[in-house]
Scaffold this motif. Structure first.
Motif, PDB file in Angstrom:
ATOM      1  N   GLN A  91      37.754  40.999  46.257  1.00  0.00           N
ATOM      2  CA  GLN A  91      36.998  42.173  46.676  1.00  0.00           C
ATOM      3  C   GLN A  91      36.574  42.062  48.141  1.00  0.00           C
ATOM      4  N   SER A  92      36.124  40.878  48.548  1.00  0.00           N
ATOM      5  CA  SER A  92      35.682  40.680  49.931  1.00  0.00           C
ATOM      6  C   SER A  92      36.834  40.818  50.917  1.00  0.00           C
ATOM      7  N   LEU A  93      37.949  40.178  50.601  1.00  0.00           N
ATOM      8  CA  LEU A  93      39.086  40.227  51.516  1.00  0.00           C
ATOM      9  C   LEU A  93      39.707  41.616  51.571  1.00  0.00           C
ATOM     10  N   GLY A  94      39.539  42.394  50.507  1.00  0.00           N
ATOM     11  CA  GLY A  94      40.128  43.722  50.472  1.00  0.00           C
ATOM     12  C   GLY A  94      39.312  44.785  51.176  1.00  0.00           C
ATOM     13  N   GLU A 100      42.690  51.599  55.966  1.00  0.00           N
ATOM     14  CA  GLU A 100      44.079  52.058  55.847  1.00  0.00           C
ATOM     15  C   GLU A 100      44.215  52.869  54.562  1.00  0.00           C
ATOM     16  N   LYS A 101      44.090  54.174  54.697  1.00  0.00           N
ATOM     17  CA  LYS A 101      44.031  55.057  53.532  1.00  0.00           C
ATOM     18  C   LYS A 101      45.337  55.120  52.762  1.00  0.00           C
ATOM     19  N   LEU A 102      46.454  54.811  53.413  1.00  0.00           N
ATOM     20  CA  LEU A 102      47.753  54.979  52.765  1.00  0.00           C
ATOM     21  C   LEU A 102      48.251  53.712  52.076  1.00  0.00           C
ATOM     22  N   VAL A 103      47.430  52.663  52.044  1.00  0.00           N
ATOM     23  CA  VAL A 103      47.843  51.423  51.387  1.00  0.00           C
ATOM     24  C   VAL A 103      47.710  51.590  49.879  1.00  0.00           C
ATOM     25  N   SER A 104      48.812  51.419  49.157  1.00  0.00           N
ATOM     26  CA  SER A 104      48.805  51.548  47.705  1.00  0.00           C
ATOM     27  C   SER A 104      48.212  50.286  47.075  1.00  0.00           C
ATOM     28  N   PRO A 105      47.811  50.357  45.789  1.00  0.00           N
ATOM     29  CA  PRO A 105      47.301  49.155  45.121  1.00  0.00           C
ATOM     30  C   PRO A 105      48.278  47.983  45.176  1.00  0.00           C
ATOM     31  N   ALA A 106      49.560  48.256  45.034  1.00  0.00           N
ATOM     32  CA  ALA A 106      50.549  47.181  45.092  1.00  0.00           C
ATOM     33  C   ALA A 106      50.622  46.580  46.497  1.00  0.00           C
ATOM     34  N   GLN A 107      50.569  47.442  47.517  1.00  0.00           N
ATOM     35  CA  GLN A 107      50.593  46.949  48.900  1.00  0.00           C
ATOM     36  C   GLN A 107      49.320  46.165  49.223  1.00  0.00           C
ATOM     37  N   ARG A 108      48.197  46.640  48.691  1.00  0.00           N
ATOM     38  CA  ARG A 108      46.924  45.939  48.898  1.00  0.00           C
ATOM     39  C   ARG A 108      46.993  44.537  48.321  1.00  0.00           C
ATOM     40  N   SER A 109      47.483  44.422  47.114  1.00  0.00           N
ATOM     41  CA  SER A 109      47.608  43.109  46.469  1.00  0.00           C
ATOM     42  C   SER A 109      48.533  42.200  47.270  1.00  0.00           C
ATOM     43  N   ARG A 145      40.598  37.169  55.755  1.00  0.00           N
ATOM     44  CA  ARG A 145      40.045  38.532  55.732  1.00  0.00           C
ATOM     45  C   ARG A 145      40.294  39.240  57.063  1.00  0.00           C
ATOM     46  N   ALA A 146      40.214  38.475  58.154  1.00  0.00           N
ATOM     47  CA  ALA A 146      40.462  39.073  59.470  1.00  0.00           C
ATOM     48  C   ALA A 146      41.919  39.455  59.657  1.00  0.00           C
TER      49      ALA A 146
END
Length: 241
Positions: A91-94, A100-109, A145-146
């Motif tokens: 959660q912290s790193l995310g 970036e509004k267009l990042v999908s859950p899969a891309q976020r992971s 995170r950075a």
């Protein structure tokens, strides 16, 4: 005695540029304006006069355009206080990825896994909480995170001062490797000249809000010109023999 105090200029007529993939250190005594300048660059404080320019876009602090916020990251000094103890590492790193509004859950992971892997940690650690990690591991996670937004500039505020001597070298080696791997640009805030000598391409010496000397580390510390630089060099602990 009861007159108005003269306003304090924490940062006074400072001007410098940082090239892509360059590592620049800003050194000076406590209270000289280093951290204030860093906070303005990353958009946390406003400059009362003048601008910062990133990728050709001018801003004066908190008005850093949203389109550029992902391009600047800050690594805080304290690896113990820079994480919310109630959030998992995932959660912290995310959190920065909200930019970036267009990042999908899969891309976020995938971004989170790549960032943690890049700092030499196991992505399975993402489900754990900050108290389960050592100081060195937390600082690696702060660096991860950075990196998740793939920034142009990373500002590091005393990145190893809160760490034991035994892990400082590991974190500095990691920063050097990440710069080589990803072409990162660093602005390093520090008073540790040994750390600066190890990682910086160029050094800016700051006193009372002003840049008073600029040079390459070896040249600057071997033949300092300004009185403050001489005092900083003389204050270094002698090498152990």
């Amino acid at each position: 005695m009861f007159g108005r105090k003269k306003p304090l200029r924490a940062v006074d007529d400072v001007s410098f540029a940082i090239g892509q993939a360059e590592s620049v250190a800003l050194v000076g005594p406590s209270g000289c304006g280093k951290s204030t300048l860093a906070r303005m660059i990353v958009g946390l404080d406003n400059a009362s006069k003048g601008d910062m320019v990133l990728a050709g876009r001018a801003y004066n602090g908190a008005n850093l355009p949203n389109a550029l916020r992902r391009d600047v990251s800050l690594v805080f000094q304290d690896p113990f206080g820079s994480f919310d103890p109630h959030l998992t590492i995932e959660q912290s790193l995310g959190e920065p990825l909200r930019l970036e509004k267009l990042v999908s859950p899969a891309q976020r992971s995938a971004r989170l896994h790549q960032a943690v892997d890049a700092v030499g940690l196991d992505p399975q650690m993402l489900q754990r909480h900050p108290h389960e990690f050592s100081g060195g591991q937390r600082q690696r996670l702060a660096i991860a995170r950075a990196l998740v937004t793939r920034p142009r500039l990373v500002v590091l505020d005393e990145p190893v001062s809160a760490l034991d001597m035994s892990v400082r070298a590991d974190v500095l080696a990691l920063l050097a490797q990440l710069q080589a791997d990803f072409g990162l640009t660093y602005l390093i805030i520090s008073h540790d000249l040994d750390m600066v000598r190890a990682i910086a391409d160029r050094v800016l010496v700051m006193e009372a809000g002003q840049i008073v000397e600029i040079g390459e580390p070896n040249q600057l510390f071997a033949s300092p010109l300004h009185e403050l630089t001489r005092k900083l060099v003389e204050a270094r602990l002698p090498d152990l023999v």
